[in-house]
Design a protein around this motif. Structure first.
Motif, mmCIF file in Angstrom:
data_model
loop_
_atom_site.group_PDB
_atom_site.id
_atom_site.type_symbol
_atom_site.label_atom_id
_atom_site.label_comp_id
_atom_site.label_asym_id
_atom_site.label_seq_id
_atom_site.Cartn_x
_atom_site.Cartn_y
_atom_site.Cartn_z
ATOM 1 N N ILE A 569 0.843 -1.203 0.000
ATOM 2 C CA ILE A 569 0.000 0.000 0.000
ATOM 3 C C ILE A 569 0.870 1.243 0.000
ATOM 4 N N LEU A 570 1.886 1.208 0.859
ATOM 5 C CA LEU A 570 2.783 2.354 0.950
ATOM 6 C C LEU A 570 3.479 2.589 -0.391
ATOM 7 N N ALA A 571 3.934 1.505 -1.011
ATOM 8 C CA ALA A 571 4.669 1.640 -2.281
ATOM 9 C C ALA A 571 3.777 2.273 -3.345
ATOM 10 N N LYS A 572 2.521 1.834 -3.388
ATOM 11 C CA LYS A 572 1.627 2.345 -4.439
ATOM 12 C C LYS A 572 1.310 3.834 -4.225
ATOM 13 N N SER A 573 1.056 4.190 -2.988
ATOM 14 C CA SER A 573 0.756 5.596 -2.718
ATOM 15 C C SER A 573 2.005 6.452 -2.947
ATOM 16 N N ARG A 574 3.138 5.912 -2.535
ATOM 17 C CA ARG A 574 4.411 6.646 -2.696
ATOM 18 C C ARG A 574 4.703 6.921 -4.171
ATOM 19 N N MET A 575 4.424 5.913 -4.996
ATOM 20 C CA MET A 575 4.695 6.068 -6.426
ATOM 21 C C MET A 575 3.859 7.238 -6.990
ATOM 22 N N SER A 576 2.591 7.261 -6.580
ATOM 23 C CA SER A 576 1.728 8.336 -7.057
ATOM 24 C C SER A 576 2.236 9.689 -6.542
ATOM 25 N N ALA A 577 2.666 9.723 -5.280
ATOM 26 C CA ALA A 577 3.159 10.981 -4.704
ATOM 27 C C ALA A 577 4.393 11.468 -5.459
ATOM 28 N N ILE A 578 5.303 10.549 -5.753
ATOM 29 C CA ILE A 578 6.543 10.952 -6.441
ATOM 30 C C ILE A 578 6.214 11.499 -7.834
ATOM 31 N N GLN A 579 5.207 10.900 -8.472
ATOM 32 C CA GLN A 579 4.833 11.394 -9.812
ATOM 33 C C GLN A 579 4.270 12.815 -9.737
ATOM 34 N N GLN A 580 3.488 13.074 -8.688
ATOM 35 C CA GLN A 580 2.792 14.367 -8.620
ATOM 36 C C GLN A 580 3.676 15.495 -8.079
ATOM 37 N N TYR A 581 4.544 15.178 -7.139
ATOM 38 C CA TYR A 581 5.402 16.248 -6.589
ATOM 39 C C TYR A 581 6.816 15.705 -6.337
ATOM 40 N N PRO A 582 7.528 15.422 -7.450
ATOM 41 C CA PRO A 582 8.887 14.868 -7.319
ATOM 42 C C PRO A 582 9.828 15.818 -6.571
ATOM 43 N N GLU A 583 9.531 17.133 -6.659
ATOM 44 C CA GLU A 583 10.427 18.115 -6.016
ATOM 45 C C GLU A 583 10.482 17.941 -4.501
ATOM 46 N N LEU A 584 9.483 17.263 -3.909
ATOM 47 C CA LEU A 584 9.521 17.079 -2.450
ATOM 48 C C LEU A 584 10.318 15.833 -2.067
ATOM 49 N N PHE A 585 10.809 15.113 -3.037
ATOM 50 C CA PHE A 585 11.523 13.870 -2.713
ATOM 51 C C PHE A 585 13.023 13.954 -2.985
ATOM 52 N N VAL A 586 13.539 15.169 -3.243
ATOM 53 C CA VAL A 586 14.995 15.223 -3.519
ATOM 54 C C VAL A 586 15.784 15.202 -2.224
#
Ligand code: PEP
Ligand code: MG
Length: 586
Positions: A569-586
């Motif tokens: 579940i975490l992986a799937k939500s995380r993937m969507s989050a990274i797609q939408q706001y990659p700038e918050l994951f650097v």
């Protein structure tokens, strides 16, 4: 400061629980005393300082002899011999002479001189393979702790600091935290703990770096040692080299630039690309946080944990409490402050209540159970809250309810207090929103019943996770099993949102899960319309929300609810989050 400069850099890895970096000397809090700082004394104070120490040695001697006698009576000779060794250390002539000489020559308080000398002896023995010598280490440690406790007074409050410090401790309970001079604390480095302990939650609220699971660190470091605490990577670095400091400086500049970019839009509303409004509010523990909360872009205070004010002054009068709450309300006006009534119990023990220790405090007398059991204390708090409501928007919510009866009982008492206050001539507004925390599975399962009695529901997912999965939120041994994205926890959240929707009331998450931007798409997809987080997280979360499409989030949530495990579940939500706001994951 000690002669740390000549000692090499040393790094201890731990677990990061609150981000940021601090560079300062440490203050070590032992279980039963705080390590002394090297405070200077005047020549005319030398004799009285030494007399204080001799008295502590004497009290320690009496204490050990009493223990020796009990042992000898109960078990015969050999066990009692241990104490003979303790008495020899206590009266060791070379130690006594050395301490007196150093105090007289260097004019440093005897606490620090004695403690440092004993630590030197311990350091020489610690880590030796020989088991006999290791035992001697423990003997010296035991004696030192006894003398220090007597020297500094059993009930010593934690000291005020002259300069900023990083706190080192085995653990930090909520009552330790309230006694600290927080204006001087730059971070926490703890031997034990977890991301969900209140020490970690407070560190995040105060925007201080914190690292836990730094095993044995209280014995490795001494008050005054210089360290760098890295709350992003989970590192504690003793005596950082020039190269290390330079590396951290450049990292800090980059992260400051990223934070500044986020802060530009912090006061704008958080609305998804398709127009779904998600209020982002802030959690607070102390009144001093209000200015930072106002500046963070939070719409209001979604959770004010009132236990901490209570622990600061357990006997505080109703007037004092009303004044404190009023200060918070005025500081947030016109925004609302949702106060949670006392959640004493669990790890937030009030030592003044003299309640017998419980075998299982998290399943014991906690939250609303204490309030309904101590009506005078509860009335004092409710009356103070109602009086504060005359000065701005107040919400009141009840913690740890397990069903609708407790909500009804608490509301009835609140109504009584309001009538009483009006009769006494106080202005009590008619409109105060009342809520219930949903943090016990039974409350989530009966959320439809509770929702008809209140104006809002607030999901305390820190506890909801621990109670649903039977995983103690503080126990590091089972920390891997503490999974807020477990399907069972998500189902209880979904059930609660559905109940709130049906009743036409607001529903919020105020547990730590609300600030995890990896699962923001999932939470929005589940229908949450308010998230309450530490003030330092507000700008980041609002930015994330603005990048999401609520309809897409609903589809994602529907898919996710079919999955069977927390990591999936975490992986799937995380993937969507990274797609939408990659700038918050650097
Ligand atoms: C929770 O349980 O999620 C909560 C917000 O309350 P606390 O962390 O104070 O128990
Ligand atoms: Mg809780």
């Amino acid at each position: 400061m000690t002669q740390a400069d000549t000692r090499p850099e040393k790094i201890w890895p731990g677990t990061a629980v609150s981000s940021g970096v601090a560079h300062a000397v440490v203050h070590v809090m032992k279980d039963d005393f705080d390590e002394p700082d090297e405070d200077p004394i005047l020549p005319e104070d030398v004799e009285s300082d030494l007399a204080r120490w001799h008295k502590a040695l004497e009290v320690t001697r009496v204490e050990i002899e009493a223990l020796q006698k009990v042992m000898a009576d109960e078990q015969g000779g050999s066990e009692a011999d241990i104490f003979e060794a303790h008495l020899l250390i206590l009266h060791d002539n070379s130690i006594l002479k050395q301490v007196e000489k150093t105090v007289r020559e260097k004019l440093i308080c005897v606490d620090a001189v004695y403690y440092r000398l004993m630590c030197k002896h311990m350091d020489a023995l610690r880590g030796l393979a020989d088991s006999y010598l290791r035992e001697r280490f423990l003997d010296i440690k035991d004696i030192t702790h006894r003398v220090m406790r007597h020297l500094r007074g059993e009930m010593l409050q934690h000291p005020m600091f002259d300069d900023p410090v990083i706190i080192i401790a085995h653990d930090l309970t909520p009552s330790d935290t309230v006694q600290l001079d927080r204006s001087k604390v730059l971070g926490f480095a703890l031997e034990t703990g977890s991301a969900n302990s209140h020490a970690a939650i407070i560190a995040r609220s105060l925007a201080l770096p914190a690292v836990v699971r730094l095993h044995n660190i209280c014995d490795e470091l001494h008050s005054g040692d210089p360290v760098l605490l890295d709350g992003d990577e989970g590192l504690l670095i003793f005596n950082p080299s020039a190269a290390t400091l330079a590396k951290y400086r450049s990292r800090e500049e980059q992260s400051d630039a990223r934070e500044d970019a986020l802060l530009v839009t912090r006061h704008q509303p958080s609305v998804t690309t398709d127009g779904y409004v998600v209020n982002v509010s802030a959690n607070a523990e102390f009144i001093e946080e209000m200015a930072a909360i106002r500046d963070s872009g939070a719409e209001h205070v979604g959770l004010f944990r009132t236990e901490f004010l209570h622990l600061e002054n357990p006997d505080g009068s109703e007037d004092w409490l009303a004044d404190c709450y009023t200060q918070a309300v005025k500081a947030m006006s016109p925004g609302e402050v949702i106060f949670r009534t006392l959640d004493i119990g669990g790890d937030k023990v009030d030592p003044n209540m003299n309640v017998a220790a419980e075998p299982n405090p998290f399943l014991g007398w906690r939250g609303i159970r204490v309030s309904l059991g101590m009506k005078d204390l509860f009335r004092k708090q409710l009356r103070a809250l109602l009086r504060a409501a005359a000065h701005g928007r107040v919400g009141i919510m009840f913690p740890m309810v397990c069903g609708v009866e407790e909500v009804r009982a608490a509301r009835a008492l609140l109504d009584e207090c309001a009538t009483e206050l009006r009769r006494e001539g106080h202005a009590v507004p008619e409109e105060i929103s009342i809520g219930a925390m949903i943090e016990i599975p039974s409350a989530a399962l009966s959320a439809d019943l509770i929702a008809t009695e209140v104006d809002f529901l607030s999901l305390g997912t820190n506890d909801l996770t621990q109670y649903t999965l039977a995983v103690d939120r503080l126990n590091e041994r089972v920390a891997d099993l503490y999974q807020p994205t477990h399907p069972s926890v998500l189902r209880l959240i979904e059930m609660t949102v559905t109940a709130a929707r049906k009743a036409g009331i607001r529903v919020c998450i105020c547990g730590e899960m609300a600030s995890d931007i990896e699962i923001t798409p999932l939470l929005i997809g589940l229908g949450l319309n308010e998230l309450s987080v530490a003030s330092g997280q507000v700008a980041r979360l609002k930015h994330a929300i603005r990048k999401l499409d609520a309809t897409e989030c609903q589809t994602l949530a529907a898919d996710i609810m079919q999955l069977g495990s927390a990591p999936e579940i975490l992986a799937k939500s995380r993937m969507s989050a990274i797609q939408q706001y990659p700038e918050l994951f650097v």
